[in-house]
Scaffold this active site. Structure first.
Site, PDB file in Angstrom:
ATOM      1  N   TYR A  69      -1.574 -12.226  -5.731  1.00 14.15           N
ATOM      2  CA  TYR A  69      -0.828 -11.176  -6.679  1.00 14.15           C
ATOM      3  C   TYR A  69      -0.499 -12.282  -7.483  1.00 14.15           C
ATOM      4  O   TYR A  69       0.222 -12.014  -9.175  1.00 14.15           O
ATOM      5  CB  TYR A  69       0.646 -10.438  -6.212  1.00 14.15           C
ATOM      6  CG  TYR A  69      -0.184  -9.293  -4.989  1.00 14.15           C
ATOM      7  CD1 TYR A  69      -0.381  -8.400  -6.169  1.00 14.15           C
ATOM      8  CD2 TYR A  69      -0.817  -9.227  -3.982  1.00 14.15           C
ATOM      9  CE1 TYR A  69      -1.109  -7.269  -5.780  1.00 14.15           C
ATOM     10  CE2 TYR A  69      -1.543  -8.265  -3.663  1.00 14.15           C
ATOM     11  CZ  TYR A  69      -1.730  -6.933  -4.491  1.00 14.15           C
ATOM     12  OH  TYR A  69      -1.928  -5.504  -3.900  1.00 14.15           O
ATOM     13  N   GLU A  85       0.190  -3.054   1.824  1.00 13.78           N
ATOM     14  CA  GLU A  85      -0.919  -4.005   2.350  1.00 13.78           C
ATOM     15  C   GLU A  85      -0.510  -4.900   3.728  1.00 13.78           C
ATOM     16  O   GLU A  85      -1.323  -4.891   4.784  1.00 13.78           O
ATOM     17  CB  GLU A  85      -1.273  -5.385   1.310  1.00 13.78           C
ATOM     18  CG  GLU A  85      -2.104  -3.919   0.411  1.00 13.78           C
ATOM     19  CD  GLU A  85      -2.710  -4.553  -1.017  1.00 13.78           C
ATOM     20  OE1 GLU A  85      -2.515  -6.046  -1.401  1.00 13.78           O
ATOM     21  OE2 GLU A  85      -1.991  -4.074  -2.281  1.00 13.78           O
TER      22      GLU A  85
END
Length: 398
Positions: free
Chosen positions: A95, A137
């Site tokens: 990310y 997640e």
């Protein structure tokens, strides 16, 4: 931390994003893969070439900017994306890489409009959203790892059966190499599959709908041999054709745990399954599951394809329909068959007595088909919230 000032700035940049359009995300992906080519092991490059991924990302960024003060409106999209990320085995450090290239893309494309305040706001907004995904997640990875038969990261499986279902579709059944149990799944969910070949520069990860009821021992996917036209050239689907031609019984393949936010939910109401082409695969899992459960409400099964040669699971579907006294209607676009439940042409819902007011409608197939069918359902009076659908590849609104 995302402040009120950040939110105001983000919303003020919406016209800036809209003016840039998908060119923004096209620039982003070129930048990302140029600086971090290893990420091509994760992204579906076929969707990059078709432009679908760029459009999907742009729409997601624009939706986030417009709803940054009302993230509840994005709950469904966030869950859908988080589920898909886990089937690619996305990890938290990635990310930061994506965030860096997003900010630099905004700087390079918007020029003087990308002031220090705008950069600070978008950096805070991205980090805020990224943490939502990272946390969700992490929950999904942990839940699956701790569930009976579950696992984290990739797991080795063996192909134990390969069966031709129709002219274009072949099924593959996988059993775990360690011979232990496998995690269950909701009918409609998909499986992440990882493939490598010496002729490929990068590994390929794809998602295929599970096409049978859960049994905690094996998984079945059913794959269409794909072709597509890109820039006037007919291309073959690298992964689907590899599976059909190069994968055989006894071969080992890495799989990621089942995922997906599209699945049958028992609302104790009539069920209508509508599909076209290979969109039949999640519907077959639903049909098998409903039969196993002895579902006590009406079930209507509607499918459209080119002809009987491309009609996957035809015999098995008819068997389930007859055993459970359900309703079946089939449309062959390019073939006429003399059977009461088989029609010629495009799917026409006015020919079927459907539970318009009480039914839940599940759609899967090409986007144009689902748009066509959804509009028919709305015209008939079906409430939009009772229409559920799955799109193969990057998401799009119907």
């Amino acid at each position: 931390m995302l402040t009120d000032k950040h939110i105001d700035i983000i919303k003020s940049t919406v016209p800036l994003l809209e003016n840039a359009g998908p060119a923004l995300t096209e620039h982003f992906y070129k930048r990302l893969f140029s600086h971090n080519p290893e990420l091509q092991d994760i992204f579906n490059m076929a969707n990059q070439r078709s432009g679908r991924q760029q459009v999907a990302l742009f729409e997601a960024i624009a939706a986030y900017a417009k709803n940054i003060d009302n993230l509840a409106a994005l709950t469904t999209a966030i869950e859908r994306i988080a589920q898909k990320h886990t089937s690619f085995n996305i990890k938290a450090p990635q990310y930061a890489i994506v965030g860096h290239h997003l900010i630099e893309t905004l700087r390079e494309l918007t020029g003087a409009a990308f002031t220090a305040d705008v950069e600070e706001a978008w950096t805070a907004a991205y980090q805020f959203l990224a943490q939502i995904f990272i946390d969700r997640e992490a929950e999904l990875y942990q839940e699956r790892a701790e569930t009976l038969g579950g696992w984290r990261d990739a797991r080795a499986f063996t192909v134990i059966e390969k069966k031709v279902e129709s002219e274009l579709v072949t099924s593959f059944i996988f059993a775990p190499l360690d011979k232990k149990s496998v995690i269950g799944y909701q009918p409609g969910q998909y499986l992440g599959i990882e493939l490598t070949d010496t002729n490929w520069q990068f590994k390929e990860i794809r998602q295929y709908s599970l096409s049978d009821k859960a049994n905690h021992k094996t998984y079945r996917i059913s794959v269409k041999r794909e072709t597509a036209e890109v820039a006037g050239t007919i291309t073959t689907g690298i992964v689907s054709n590899y599976l059909h031609d190069q994968i055989h019984i006894g071969d080992e393949i890495n799989l990621y745990a089942p995922a997906g936010d599209f699945f049958f939910t028992d609302r104790q109401a009539p069920v209508v399954l509508l599909s076209a082409g290979v969109g039949i695969t999640p519907m077959q899992a639903m049909l098998e599951t409903l039969a196993q459960q002895g579902y006590n409400k009406s079930v209507h099964y509607l499918h459209a394809c080119e002809n009987s040669e491309q009609h996957s699971f035809a015999a098995r579907t008819t068997e389930l329909i007859n055993e459970n006294n359900w309703q079946q209607n089939i449309w062959y676009r390019n073939e006429e068959v003399e059977q009461a439940h088989i029609h010629h042409g495009m799917m026409d819902l006015t020919k079927v007595n459907l539970p318009i007011e009480l039914g839940n409608f599940y759609l899967c197939g090409p986007i144009a088909f689902m748009q066509f069918v959804k509009q028919q359902l709305l015209n008939l009076g079906v409430v939009a919230t009772n229409i559920h659908y799955e799109i193969f590849g990057p998401h799009a609104e119907l």
